[in-house]
Design an enzyme around this catalytic site. Structure first.
Site, PDB file in Angstrom:
ATOM      1  N   TYR A  79      54.018  48.734  28.033  1.00 53.38           N
ATOM      2  CA  TYR A  79      55.124  49.487  28.344  1.00 53.38           C
ATOM      3  C   TYR A  79      55.862  49.807  27.358  1.00 53.38           C
ATOM      4  O   TYR A  79      56.705  48.790  26.603  1.00 53.38           O
ATOM      5  CB  TYR A  79      55.919  48.904  29.672  1.00 53.38           C
ATOM      6  CG  TYR A  79      55.356  49.001  30.894  1.00 53.38           C
ATOM      7  CD1 TYR A  79      54.054  49.802  31.138  1.00 53.38           C
ATOM      8  CD2 TYR A  79      56.018  48.449  31.973  1.00 53.38           C
ATOM      9  CE1 TYR A  79      53.556  49.755  32.256  1.00 53.38           C
ATOM     10  CE2 TYR A  79      55.363  48.441  33.350  1.00 53.38           C
ATOM     11  CZ  TYR A  79      54.144  49.122  33.294  1.00 53.38           C
ATOM     12  OH  TYR A  79      53.609  48.816  34.914  1.00 53.38           O
TER      13      TYR A  79
ATOM     14  N   PRO B 123      55.892  54.627  44.129  1.00 49.68           N
ATOM     15  CA  PRO B 123      56.260  55.139  45.438  1.00 49.68           C
ATOM     16  C   PRO B 123      56.922  56.298  45.708  1.00 49.68           C
ATOM     17  O   PRO B 123      56.730  56.741  46.824  1.00 49.68           O
ATOM     18  CB  PRO B 123      57.060  53.741  45.801  1.00 49.68           C
ATOM     19  CG  PRO B 123      57.990  53.555  44.608  1.00 49.68           C
ATOM     20  CD  PRO B 123      56.855  53.538  43.480  1.00 49.68           C
TER      21      PRO B 123
ATOM     22  N   GLY C  50      49.921  62.291  43.378  1.00 54.13           N
ATOM     23  CA  GLY C  50      48.865  62.568  42.334  1.00 54.13           C
ATOM     24  C   GLY C  50      49.005  61.304  41.482  1.00 54.13           C
ATOM     25  O   GLY C  50      49.341  60.330  41.925  1.00 54.13           O
TER      26      GLY C  50
ATOM     27  N   GLU D  72      51.631  62.933  38.748  1.00 53.42           N
ATOM     28  CA  GLU D  72      51.751  64.375  38.455  1.00 53.42           C
ATOM     29  C   GLU D  72      53.332  64.940  38.894  1.00 53.42           C
ATOM     30  O   GLU D  72      53.764  66.046  38.420  1.00 53.42           O
ATOM     31  CB  GLU D  72      50.995  65.085  39.651  1.00 53.42           C
ATOM     32  CG  GLU D  72      49.436  64.999  39.122  1.00 53.42           C
ATOM     33  CD  GLU D  72      48.545  65.515  40.128  1.00 53.42           C
ATOM     34  OE1 GLU D  72      48.952  66.433  40.773  1.00 53.42           O
ATOM     35  OE2 GLU D  72      47.605  65.155  40.266  1.00 53.42           O
TER      36      GLU D  72
END
Length: 306
Positions: free
Chosen positions: A52, A217, A221, A224
């Site tokens: 990350y 959550p 997609g 997306e």
């Protein structure tokens, strides 16, 4: 407001976790505000990964929380390893050990509460993974282990060699990405929802007492977009607003409450960097949707019942 708690191994964890994938893009003051709000709400579980922000997210988090021994005792840190971005997935012993040392250095701590293997490695050698886990466990660098994005047989293969119980599986799951739920409802049906693409991982994790941590959550997609307020999901948003009004929460809270209502005792990993949104998420832990409301939300997202 305090979030409710459940257990992962010997750890008492909040029912929702704060995902720190985006904390690296915040100014110092903003990052401090997010972390402070989380702790005030009882969300003391922070999810990281070595990739990350190229590792920067772990560094920014450690600064934001003012990491020291007193702070460390009050929080739960989880990180992930096994992805070498743009190159390959890597479960070699050398990479796992090196990745953990890097995370510990960036997080300014001596140990991780939980380490997850980020995505399945096609060339994984379970015995080699076991050697890495044994060294990390004996040295005290990692207290609990798990996986992410793994199916049941991949977990079984690892668990045959790994002495430590794999206690977590982090998986993509939301109201609009609920195929692991849909396959269980559309058994023996001739429709696309009945295609089982993950080996009944939801039921498997329940049978093995493995905590599923839904990631993204609020997404539809694969990254997306967010379904909350999206014109692509008008019926779902109307239903979430209706549910929110009924339970005295917000649509964001209603989306989290939908996950928490499932008997698998899911622990959503919410990546918001908004203190106000965090408060909405925490409020969801204090309500329980009725069975009728849960199914109404499920169907409003376009999911069908056989």
């Amino acid at each position: 407001m305090k979030v409710l708690y459940q257990n992962i191994e010997a750890l008492r964890v909040p029912r929702v976790a704060l995902g720190c994938m985006r904390i690296g893009g915040l100014e110092a003051g903003q990052a401090e505000a997010v972390v402070k709000t989380a702790l005030e709400l009882g969300i003391n579980f922070f999810d990281h990964a070595d990739i990350y922000g190229g590792g920067e997210c772990e560094t920014v988090f450690a600064r934001a929380i003012g990491m020291n021994s007193a702070v460390r005792e009050k929080i739960i840190l989880q990180s992930k390893c096994g992805i070498r971005p743009g190159v390959m997935f890597d479960f070699s012993k050398e990479h796992i050990l090196e990745a953990v040392d890097g995370s510990l250095q960036r997080l300014n701590t001596d140990y991780l509460d939980i380490l997850l293997l980020h995505r399945p490695d096609a060339l994984a050698e379970p015995d080699e993974v076991a050697e890495a886990f044994e060294r990390l466990s004996e040295s005290g660098k990692v207290r609990c282990f798990g996986v992410s994005n793994h199916n049941p047989m991949q977990i079984e293969l690892l668990q045959r060699s790994v002495r430590q119980r794999l206690a977590v599986n982090q998986l993509q799951l939301s109201i609009t990405n609920a195929t692991m739920i849909s396959t269980g409802l559309n058994v023996n049906m001739e429709n696309t929802a009945a295609v089982n693409r993950d080996g009944s991982v939801l039921d498997y994790c329940r049978l093995k007492d493995i905590t599923i941590q839904p990631w993204s959550p609020f997404q539809y997609g694969f990254f997306e977009g967010v379904f909350l307020g999206s014109p692509k999901y008008p019926a779902l948003n109307r239903k979430l607003e209706e549910i929110a009004a009924k339970y005295g929460i917000t649509p964001t809270g209603a989306a989290v409450a939908w996950l928490l209502r499932h008997p698998a005792r899911l622990q959503p990993v919410c990546g918001t960097m908004s203190p106000e949104r965090l408060r909405e998420i925490a409020a969801a832990t204090e309500v329980t949707l009725s069975r009728e409301d849960w199914y109404a939300v499920y169907q409003a997202a376009g999911n069908i019942l056989p």
